[in-house]
Motif scaffolding. Sequence first.
Motif, mmCIF file in Angstrom:
data_model
loop_
_atom_site.group_PDB
_atom_site.id
_atom_site.type_symbol
_atom_site.label_atom_id
_atom_site.label_comp_id
_atom_site.label_asym_id
_atom_site.label_seq_id
_atom_site.Cartn_x
_atom_site.Cartn_y
_atom_site.Cartn_z
ATOM 1 N N GLU A 26 0.866 -1.179 0.000
ATOM 2 C CA GLU A 26 0.000 0.000 0.000
ATOM 3 C C GLU A 26 0.903 1.229 0.000
ATOM 4 N N ILE A 27 0.649 2.133 -0.924
ATOM 5 C CA ILE A 27 1.484 3.332 -1.030
ATOM 6 C C ILE A 27 0.696 4.543 -0.538
ATOM 7 N N LEU A 28 1.297 5.264 0.388
ATOM 8 C CA LEU A 28 0.602 6.395 1.010
ATOM 9 C C LEU A 28 0.823 7.714 0.265
ATOM 10 N N GLY A 29 1.348 7.654 -0.949
ATOM 11 C CA GLY A 29 1.672 8.888 -1.673
ATOM 12 C C GLY A 29 3.085 9.329 -1.327
ATOM 13 N N SER A 30 3.403 10.575 -1.639
ATOM 14 C CA SER A 30 4.759 11.068 -1.393
ATOM 15 C C SER A 30 4.967 11.379 0.087
ATOM 16 N N ARG A 31 6.164 11.045 0.616
ATOM 17 C CA ARG A 31 6.429 11.325 2.036
ATOM 18 C C ARG A 31 6.545 12.819 2.315
ATOM 19 N N ARG A 32 6.598 13.609 1.245
ATOM 20 C CA ARG A 32 6.648 15.071 1.448
ATOM 21 C C ARG A 32 5.250 15.680 1.565
ATOM 22 N N GLU A 33 4.243 14.930 1.147
ATOM 23 C CA GLU A 33 2.865 15.445 1.169
ATOM 24 C C GLU A 33 2.137 14.908 2.408
ATOM 25 N N HIS A 34 2.412 15.516 3.547
ATOM 26 C CA HIS A 34 1.887 14.988 4.800
ATOM 27 C C HIS A 34 0.371 14.950 4.853
ATOM 28 N N SER A 35 -0.275 15.952 4.258
ATOM 29 C CA SER A 35 -1.740 15.985 4.308
ATOM 30 C C SER A 35 -2.332 14.829 3.513
ATOM 31 N N GLU A 36 -1.710 14.533 2.376
ATOM 32 C CA GLU A 36 -2.213 13.421 1.569
ATOM 33 C C GLU A 36 -1.986 12.098 2.300
ATOM 34 N N VAL A 37 -0.831 11.971 2.944
ATOM 35 C CA VAL A 37 -0.543 10.760 3.712
ATOM 36 C C VAL A 37 -1.603 10.574 4.799
ATOM 37 N N ALA A 38 -1.922 11.662 5.501
ATOM 38 C CA ALA A 38 -2.938 11.604 6.560
ATOM 39 C C ALA A 38 -4.285 11.157 5.989
ATOM 40 N N ARG A 39 -4.620 11.700 4.849
ATOM 41 C CA ARG A 39 -5.921 11.385 4.230
ATOM 42 C C ARG A 39 -6.017 9.901 3.877
ATOM 43 N N ARG A 40 -4.898 9.300 3.475
ATOM 44 C CA ARG A 40 -4.932 7.909 3.014
ATOM 45 C C ARG A 40 -4.679 6.872 4.090
ATOM 46 N N LEU A 41 -4.140 7.301 5.220
ATOM 47 C CA LEU A 41 -3.581 6.353 6.191
ATOM 48 C C LEU A 41 -4.547 5.243 6.632
ATOM 49 N N PHE A 42 -5.715 5.621 7.153
ATOM 50 C CA PHE A 42 -6.610 4.598 7.716
ATOM 51 C C PHE A 42 -7.160 3.673 6.645
ATOM 52 N N ASP A 43 -7.400 4.221 5.454
ATOM 53 C CA ASP A 43 -7.874 3.379 4.353
ATOM 54 C C ASP A 43 -6.811 2.348 3.989
ATOM 55 N N ALA A 44 -5.549 2.771 3.974
ATOM 56 C CA ALA A 44 -4.461 1.848 3.629
ATOM 57 C C ALA A 44 -4.348 0.734 4.677
ATOM 58 N N LEU A 45 -4.498 1.083 5.957
ATOM 59 C CA LEU A 45 -4.428 0.052 7.009
ATOM 60 C C LEU A 45 -5.559 -0.957 6.821
ATOM 61 N N ARG A 46 -6.750 -0.442 6.508
ATOM 62 C CA ARG A 46 -7.890 -1.336 6.300
ATOM 63 C C ARG A 46 -7.714 -2.187 5.040
ATOM 64 N N LYS A 47 -7.086 -1.618 4.008
ATOM 65 C CA LYS A 47 -6.865 -2.403 2.783
ATOM 66 C C LYS A 47 -5.896 -3.546 3.043
ATOM 67 N N LEU A 48 -4.855 -3.295 3.836
ATOM 68 C CA LEU A 48 -3.903 -4.364 4.159
ATOM 69 C C LEU A 48 -4.611 -5.471 4.937
ATOM 70 N N ASP A 49 -5.519 -5.090 5.821
ATOM 71 C CA ASP A 49 -6.324 -6.092 6.523
ATOM 72 C C ASP A 49 -7.135 -6.921 5.538
ATOM 73 N N ALA A 50 -7.736 -6.233 4.558
ATOM 74 C CA ALA A 50 -8.582 -6.928 3.580
ATOM 75 C C ALA A 50 -7.749 -7.901 2.729
ATOM 76 N N MET A 51 -6.456 -7.604 2.555
ATOM 77 C CA MET A 51 -5.570 -8.508 1.794
ATOM 78 C C MET A 51 -5.151 -9.701 2.639
ATOM 79 N N GLU A 52 -5.577 -9.715 3.880
ATOM 80 C CA GLU A 52 -5.283 -10.812 4.816
ATOM 81 C C GLU A 52 -3.792 -11.111 4.921
ATOM 82 N N VAL A 53 -3.016 -10.034 5.066
ATOM 83 C CA VAL A 53 -1.577 -10.234 5.270
ATOM 84 C C VAL A 53 -1.327 -10.743 6.692
ATOM 85 N N ASP A 54 -0.193 -11.398 6.882
ATOM 86 C CA ASP A 54 0.159 -11.918 8.213
ATOM 87 C C ASP A 54 0.982 -10.924 9.002
#
Length: 357
Positions: free
Chosen positions: A298-326
């Motif tokens: 899961e890519i959170l966008g550019s590490r320089r764009e903090h606002s975009e990272v914040a916007r995507r963070l929880f969705d990315a965590l939930r997507k990793l859960d949906a991929m059933e990673v260990d």
Amino acid sequence: MNWTRGKNTLLLAAQEHDNWDNALSLAASILKRGGLVAFPTETVYGLGADALNETAVRKIYEVKGRPPDNPLIVHVAAAEMIEQLALTIPEEVYILGEKFWPGPLTVVLPKKARVPDITTGGISSVAVRFPAHPLAQRLLSITGIPLAAPSANISGRPSPTTAEHVMHDLAGRIEAVLDGGDCAVGVESTVLSLLSEPPTILRPGGITLEMLQEALGKEILDLTVDSAGETFKSVPLSPGMKYRHYATNAPLYLVEGEEEARWRQMTVLAEHFSKLGSRVGLLIFKESVNSLEAPFVEILGSRREHSEVARRLFDALRKLDAMEVDVIIAEGLEDIDMGKAVMNRLRKASTYILKAE
Ligand code: TXA
Ligand code: MG
């Protein structure tokens, strides 16, 4: 009206202005009858109930599985609503309100007796916030009641930034979700206590320490970081802080440090877990895509764009859960401006923190 029913929870479409009126009046009538409605705010979706109705508020704790001593934020849409809730309103509230409301700032004030104890987890202060999302504001003004609203997730899970996230956690447990699309900020509001002098930050968010200091023209304490500027993982400042937060199903290894060392450490971890046969997920920034590899990314966008990272963070965590990673291997960010709010959430979500050197 455009709506669907998911396991008896109404999903009320309100992304376009045309749909608003019917969806809002239905949501308002549910709230006035003491029901629960999840609604969008600019930060994350909130699970709303009449803040002054003890029975309604009790249901919030039940459906979220929230510990009873973790107080709720009460949402208002007008200064008069704060007067109904707070015993005294210090001058700072007007200064900060003028500058940052409506918006992602919550202030903690001494509470009036009419605010039920259950709303504030049994303590004598109340947290209030005036949200910027137009749907939240309309809902507050149509109902005319202050709405207690924690993030609309199961306690301990990543906060919801879409109506789908809310349905995933709470379908069948609440009356309705007002779907206003994706949340613009993506991490929860800054919580500032005005109970003591100097004021203290209890949770970092979109309104930063620097912004608050500038507005008030005085020092503010940030009790969420240690002297090195890093998030305390285990010191509870706000009643809610002692509980695990934002947790994914898989353990999360957060790797901090300089780029080269960070990538090296993350590669070692990824290879180690792959050899064990684990499904490895990476949570990384755009700058790292050519340097790190794993089956699930899961890519959170550019590490320089903090606002975009914040916007995507929880969705990315939930997507990793949906991929059933260990296992999830996540990359750290600089602790500056909105990066501070992001790192606060990531450190709380983590099972282990590694400082790569
Ligand atoms: O952006 C937000 O603040 C979102 C949206 C929905 O408005 N709400 C939210 O609520 O994040 P919740 O319940 O997930 O987090 C509220 C935080 C908790 O850490 C809680 O302990 C703290 O605020 N809090 C609430 N009332 C407090 C009080 N009286 N004193 C100290 N901390 C308080
Ligand atoms: Mg929460």
